[in-house]
Design a protein around this motif. Structure first.
Motif, PDB file in Angstrom:
ATOM      1  N   MET A 153       0.831  -1.203   0.000  1.00 15.47           N
ATOM      2  CA  MET A 153       0.000   0.000   0.000  1.00 15.47           C
ATOM      3  C   MET A 153       0.869   1.258   0.000  1.00 15.47           C
ATOM      4  O   MET A 153       1.869   1.335   0.712  1.00 15.47           O
ATOM      5  CB  MET A 153      -0.905   0.005   1.244  1.00 15.47           C
ATOM      6  N   LYS A 154       0.458   2.246  -0.805  1.00 15.42           N
ATOM      7  CA  LYS A 154       1.168   3.527  -0.856  1.00 15.42           C
ATOM      8  C   LYS A 154       0.239   4.663  -0.456  1.00 15.42           C
ATOM      9  O   LYS A 154      -0.970   4.588  -0.668  1.00 15.42           O
ATOM     10  CB  LYS A 154       1.736   3.770  -2.260  1.00 15.42           C
ATOM     11  N   TRP A 155       0.832   5.702   0.100  1.00 14.88           N
ATOM     12  CA  TRP A 155       0.045   6.849   0.522  1.00 14.88           C
ATOM     13  C   TRP A 155      -0.698   7.484  -0.647  1.00 14.88           C
ATOM     14  O   TRP A 155      -1.796   8.020  -0.487  1.00 14.88           O
ATOM     15  CB  TRP A 155       0.936   7.882   1.205  1.00 14.88           C
ATOM     16  N   GLU A 156      -0.087   7.411  -1.827  1.00 19.21           N
ATOM     17  CA  GLU A 156      -0.703   8.011  -3.007  1.00 19.21           C
ATOM     18  C   GLU A 156      -1.999   7.298  -3.408  1.00 19.21           C
ATOM     19  O   GLU A 156      -2.805   7.846  -4.170  1.00 19.21           O
ATOM     20  CB  GLU A 156       0.289   7.966  -4.187  1.00 19.21           C
ATOM     21  N   GLU A 157      -2.232   6.099  -2.890  1.00 22.64           N
ATOM     22  CA  GLU A 157      -3.450   5.345  -3.199  1.00 22.64           C
ATOM     23  C   GLU A 157      -4.586   5.674  -2.234  1.00 22.64           C
ATOM     24  O   GLU A 157      -5.716   5.227  -2.440  1.00 22.64           O
ATOM     25  CB  GLU A 157      -3.157   3.840  -3.126  1.00 22.64           C
ATOM     26  N   LEU A 158      -4.273   6.442  -1.214  1.00 22.96           N
ATOM     27  CA  LEU A 158      -5.233   6.704  -0.137  1.00 22.96           C
ATOM     28  C   LEU A 158      -5.822   8.107  -0.224  1.00 22.96           C
ATOM     29  O   LEU A 158      -5.130   9.073  -0.540  1.00 22.96           O
ATOM     30  CB  LEU A 158      -4.551   6.541   1.227  1.00 22.96           C
ATOM     31  N   ASN A 159      -7.104   8.192   0.077  1.00 24.34           N
ATOM     32  CA  ASN A 159      -7.767   9.482   0.292  1.00 24.34           C
ATOM     33  C   ASN A 159      -8.435   9.382   1.654  1.00 24.34           C
ATOM     34  O   ASN A 159      -9.551   8.872   1.776  1.00 24.34           O
ATOM     35  CB  ASN A 159      -8.787   9.768  -0.807  1.00 24.34           C
ATOM     36  N   TRP A 165      -9.496   3.778  -0.254  1.00 22.41           N
ATOM     37  CA  TRP A 165      -8.203   3.272  -0.734  1.00 22.41           C
ATOM     38  C   TRP A 165      -8.414   2.670  -2.109  1.00 22.41           C
ATOM     39  O   TRP A 165      -9.236   1.757  -2.279  1.00 22.41           O
ATOM     40  CB  TRP A 165      -7.676   2.221   0.251  1.00 22.41           C
ATOM     41  N   THR A 166      -7.693   3.166  -3.103  1.00 22.52           N
ATOM     42  CA  THR A 166      -7.801   2.654  -4.467  1.00 22.52           C
ATOM     43  C   THR A 166      -6.570   1.822  -4.788  1.00 22.52           C
ATOM     44  O   THR A 166      -5.468   2.352  -4.932  1.00 22.52           O
ATOM     45  CB  THR A 166      -7.922   3.800  -5.492  1.00 22.52           C
ATOM     46  N   ILE A 167      -6.770   0.517  -4.891  1.00 22.99           N
ATOM     47  CA  ILE A 167      -5.668  -0.373  -5.272  1.00 22.99           C
ATOM     48  C   ILE A 167      -5.578  -0.350  -6.790  1.00 22.99           C
ATOM     49  O   ILE A 167      -6.535  -0.724  -7.474  1.00 22.99           O
ATOM     50  CB  ILE A 167      -5.917  -1.806  -4.783  1.00 22.99           C
ATOM     51  N   PRO A 168      -4.463   0.100  -7.352  1.00 23.70           N
ATOM     52  CA  PRO A 168      -4.360   0.192  -8.810  1.00 23.70           C
ATOM     53  C   PRO A 168      -4.413  -1.171  -9.480  1.00 23.70           C
ATOM     54  O   PRO A 168      -4.029  -2.186  -8.887  1.00 23.70           O
ATOM     55  CB  PRO A 168      -3.006   0.878  -9.036  1.00 23.70           C
TER      56      PRO A 168
END
Length: 256
Positions: A153-159, A165-168
């Motif tokens: 998980m990356k911070w850029e995937e989180l709002n 959380w959007t898992i690419p």
């Protein structure tokens, strides 16, 4: 290397190196190949000359894993051994691949879920795992996602403002972006992680590397809890899906 004369220990680095990565487009399987080769093929067959490897040698490797009760893993090891032998044959290192088709065992999908008590004990035991390991285990419990999806998980995937959380798609099994709603408890857990809020959420040695202690987490938990000796981290995901069904939440969830 001359045909049949090279030792397995000399050939395996090439197998798990650039040749393997170029030939197998499923990168997840490529990442798993290295440990399987080193642990099972290299340790047991490394000193053998490639041309001397027989069906019984392959059976010994597979049976060693199977005797420990790891049926599924033994099949993965079998597949990797055979992939290695085929790789050798393709490069004319051996005359033919040993026929060992009957070594693969029938797999029985796991159906184990944790009781509420076991899940609570697991949550409490997370306190002893250190900050990163403990938060990682709690994130598995709170999200119900696969262990590597959480680990990477990356911070850029989180709002966190929208609790999403959007898992690419590049990291998700269905190859589609996967939206995970975050509970208030999960958001609180994430907000407790010290800055900087960039890169990996669960860091390894530094901010540029992800947490790599999943095996250590499970080993520690099994040392603390007798019940934990019988379940895996993926059982947490299966438990989460069962809880959703029990709560009447109709959601399409892939638990594989």
């Amino acid at each position: 290397m001359q045909k049949g004369q090279a030792r397995i220990a000399h050939a395996t680095p090439d197998h798990i190196g650039p040749h393997r990565l170029n030939e197998n487009s499923v990168r997840r399987n490529c990442r798993r190949a290295g440990p399987a080769v080193a642990l099972h093929i290299g340790s047991m067959l490394g000193a053998k000359v490639i041309g001397s490897v027989s069906k019984s040698d392959i059976a010994d490797v597979v049976d060693t894993v199977r005797r420990k009760g790891f049926i599924t893993q033994s099949n993965r090891v079998y597949a990797e051994v055979m992939a290695f032998m085929n790789w050798c044959a393709d490069r004319d290192l051996i005359e033919a691949v040993p026929k060992a088709r009957k070594l693969k065992a029938k797999e029985h999908p796991r159906a184990q879920t944790l009781t509420d008590q076991e899940l609570g004990d697991l949550w409490n035991a997370a306190q002893s795992l250190g900050q990163v390991g403990g938060r990682y285990l709690k994130a598995l419990i709170l999200s119900g996602q696969r262990r590597d999806e959480v680990r990477l998980m990356k911070w850029e995937e989180l709002n966190l403002d929208l609790a999403v959380w959007t898992i690419p798609k590049e990291r998700y099994k269905t190859r589609r972006d996967h939206i995970v709603p975050l509970s208030p408890k999960f958001v609180k857990l994430l907000n407790e992680i010290p800055v900087p809020h960039s890169g990996y959420v669960f860091i390894g040695r530094d901010q540029k590397s992800p947490f790599n202690g999943t095996r250590g987490v499970m080993t520690s938990i099994r040392n603390q809890l007798d019940a934990a000796k019988h379940y895996t981290l993926h059982d947490i995901r299966r438990t989460f899906r069962t809880w959703l069904s029990r709560s009447g939440i109709d959601e399409v969830t892939d638990v594989s």
